[in-house]
Design an enzyme around this catalytic site. Structure first.
Site, mmCIF file in Angstrom:
data_model
loop_
_atom_site.group_PDB
_atom_site.id
_atom_site.type_symbol
_atom_site.label_atom_id
_atom_site.label_comp_id
_atom_site.label_asym_id
_atom_site.label_seq_id
_atom_site.Cartn_x
_atom_site.Cartn_y
_atom_site.Cartn_z
ATOM 1 N N LYS A 1 63.563 54.497 75.876
ATOM 2 C CA LYS A 1 63.733 53.045 75.920
ATOM 3 C C LYS A 1 63.045 52.421 74.713
ATOM 4 O O LYS A 1 62.277 53.076 74.003
ATOM 5 C CB LYS A 1 63.143 52.495 77.219
ATOM 6 N N ARG B 1 55.205 46.433 90.691
ATOM 7 C CA ARG B 1 56.202 45.903 89.758
ATOM 8 C C ARG B 1 57.577 45.872 90.415
ATOM 9 O O ARG B 1 58.130 44.805 90.658
ATOM 10 C CB ARG B 1 56.203 46.746 88.471
ATOM 11 N N HIS C 1 55.832 54.905 90.353
ATOM 12 C CA HIS C 1 55.164 54.805 89.054
ATOM 13 C C HIS C 1 53.668 54.653 89.288
ATOM 14 O O HIS C 1 53.242 53.977 90.229
ATOM 15 C CB HIS C 1 55.702 53.622 88.259
ATOM 16 N N ARG D 1 58.173 62.617 83.934
ATOM 17 C CA ARG D 1 58.709 61.605 83.021
ATOM 18 C C ARG D 1 57.755 61.434 81.836
ATOM 19 O O ARG D 1 56.726 60.762 81.938
ATOM 20 C CB ARG D 1 58.884 60.262 83.738
ATOM 21 N N TYR E 1 46.130 32.881 53.298
ATOM 22 C CA TYR E 1 46.141 31.703 54.163
ATOM 23 C C TYR E 1 44.770 31.486 54.803
ATOM 24 O O TYR E 1 44.117 32.436 55.250
ATOM 25 C CB TYR E 1 47.170 31.880 55.274
ATOM 26 N N CYS F 1 50.167 38.183 56.123
ATOM 27 C CA CYS F 1 51.238 37.188 56.004
ATOM 28 C C CYS F 1 52.493 37.698 56.726
ATOM 29 O O CYS F 1 52.545 38.834 57.190
ATOM 30 C CB CYS F 1 51.562 36.940 54.539
ATOM 31 N N MET F 2 53.504 36.865 56.789
ATOM 32 C CA MET F 2 54.746 37.287 57.430
ATOM 33 C C MET F 2 55.360 38.483 56.720
ATOM 34 O O MET F 2 55.870 39.403 57.367
ATOM 35 C CB MET F 2 55.760 36.141 57.449
ATOM 36 N N ASP F 3 55.270 38.510 55.379
ATOM 37 C CA ASP F 3 55.987 39.521 54.599
ATOM 38 C C ASP F 3 55.094 40.350 53.684
ATOM 39 O O ASP F 3 55.594 41.264 53.031
ATOM 40 C CB ASP F 3 57.054 38.842 53.724
#
Length: 385
Positions: free
Chosen positions: A38, A137, A166, A223, A269, A316-318
């Site tokens: 997953k 859950r 689980h 699992r 920043y 930073c973002m990038d």
């Protein structure tokens, strides 16, 4: 038009995954091994991982979280049985049945929905019943297992293939008493049902923590999750030093820009980092949009030319900035634009793992690898195909 490669890439060693699942098989004994793929195989690339696992026989089953994840594998030619680990939404059930996914049911309504979908699709569906023995859950109370088993057995288009629970703290040594009580409660309910109606083919409860540290008697399948990707769910626990787990994913980028800054210069920043001396700063084209956590601002480390160097300023973002140390007075520089930067992996005799990033950000290795974004190219090595 051909697409340019990403400025960073993650390389997945498929042979490491096969190796790790071999360790799981040793602990599982005669039991089947289910491998969770997953979340795009925890960020490792679900299709490539599933194909390799199937080709090598490293696992007998696969597990997904969504119907779309299962469809992707089926469309890619994966033929191993695939279990969806939670109930499918009603509007996705027809697609799930058509794809041949194993369905999770929990109670009378989910049994009825699965039965109706199987009837509409002109066939039958194999189902696993989820039991809540303490996770809180999904799942039915253990004492209600018998009535839901009976409902499945009465259905014209459903086949009971498995029952599972689980374990939320199987990887925590201090939670051993709770986990043992959970296991006893689950297996007791299963034993009562099997005494009345005969054996259920797949009885499973053992996630990575339980595979590594608990008794597996009474079950027919385990699992494996994070352990298959090379990480112990409890990296500080007693099993970590005993296992030859091999992290499968490495993540690298490169220096895109070099600059010298004078003492007192601030970086990034918020101006949260200030040079204490004349410093050489590298810019690396990877940021939180790529999955490099912003919490590593002023605390992360990367490997360049075999040495650790700290992140300078906010992620930073990038991009990130890295302090390479004092700038040479003579202008000579051992670093170059395009030098490799290791974010996760090894360089020389130094290694940075997903566990290291997780410890620095207060999270777990699962989140680190899952969060590496689609913007980061995946490359696969060590394939038997």
């Amino acid at each position: 038009m051909s697409r340019c490669p990403s400025p960073s890439h993650a390389t997945v060693d498929l042979s490491a995954i096969v190796h790790n699942l071999g360790l799981v098989r040793e602990r599982a004994g005669h039991r089947d091994v289910l491998f969770a793929v997953k979340a795009d195989a925890y960020g490792h690339g679900a299709v490539a991982v599933a194909r390799e696992v199937q080709a090598t026989g490293a696992a007998d089953w696969l597990a997904v979280a969504t119907v779309a994840e299962g469809q992707e594998l089926v469309e890619a030619g994966v033929t191993l049985p695939i279990l969806k680990l939670s109930p499918a939404d009603p509007w996705d059930l027809d697609a799930a049945v058509t794809a041949g996914l194993r369905l999770t049911v929990l109670d009378g309504p989910t049994v009825d929905q699965a039965e109706d979908a199987a009837a509409r699709c002109g066939g039958h569906a194999r189902v696993h019943i989820g039991v809540d023995s303490g996770m809180g859950r999904i799942g039915l109370p253990p004492e209600q297992l018998g009535e839901v088993v009976a409902a499945v057995d009465r259905s014209a288009h459903l086949e009971l293939e498995g029952v599972f629970t689980h374990l939320p703290i199987s990887d925590v040594p201090a939670g051993r008493e709770f986990t043992i009580a959970q296991i006893d409660r689950f297996l007791g309910a299963v034993a009562d049902v099997q005494a009345d109606r005969g054996p259920i083919p797949q009885v499973h409860m053992a996630n990575s923590g339980a595979i590594l540290g608990h008794e597996l008697s009474g079950t027919t399948m385990v699992r494996a999750g994070i352990v298959g990707y090379g990480y112990d769910p409890d990296p500080a626990g007693p099993n970590s030093q005993q296992l030859d787990l091999r992290p499968a994913l490495s993540w690298t980028s490169h220096i895109s820009f070099l600059k010298t800054v004078e003492a007192g210069t601030t970086i990034g920043y918020g101006r949260t980092w200030t040079a204490s001396r004349r410093s050489l700063i590298a810019t690396v084209p990877v940021g939180y949009a790529d999955g490099y956590p912003r919490l590593l601002s002023n605390r992360g480390q990367v490997l360049i030319r075999g040495h650790r160097h700290p992140v300078a300023g906010r992620v930073c973002m990038d991009q990130i900035m890295v302090d390479l140390g004092p700038a040479p007075d003579d202008g000579a520089c051992e670093f170059s634009v395009d030098d490799e930067v290791v974010l996760i992996g090894s360089q020389g005799d130094q290694t940075i793992t997903a566990d290291d990033l997780a410890e620095s950000t207060g999270t777990i290795s699962y989140e680190i690898t899952c969060d590496i974004s689609k913007r980061v190219d995946r490359r696969w090595a060590g394939s038997s195909l």
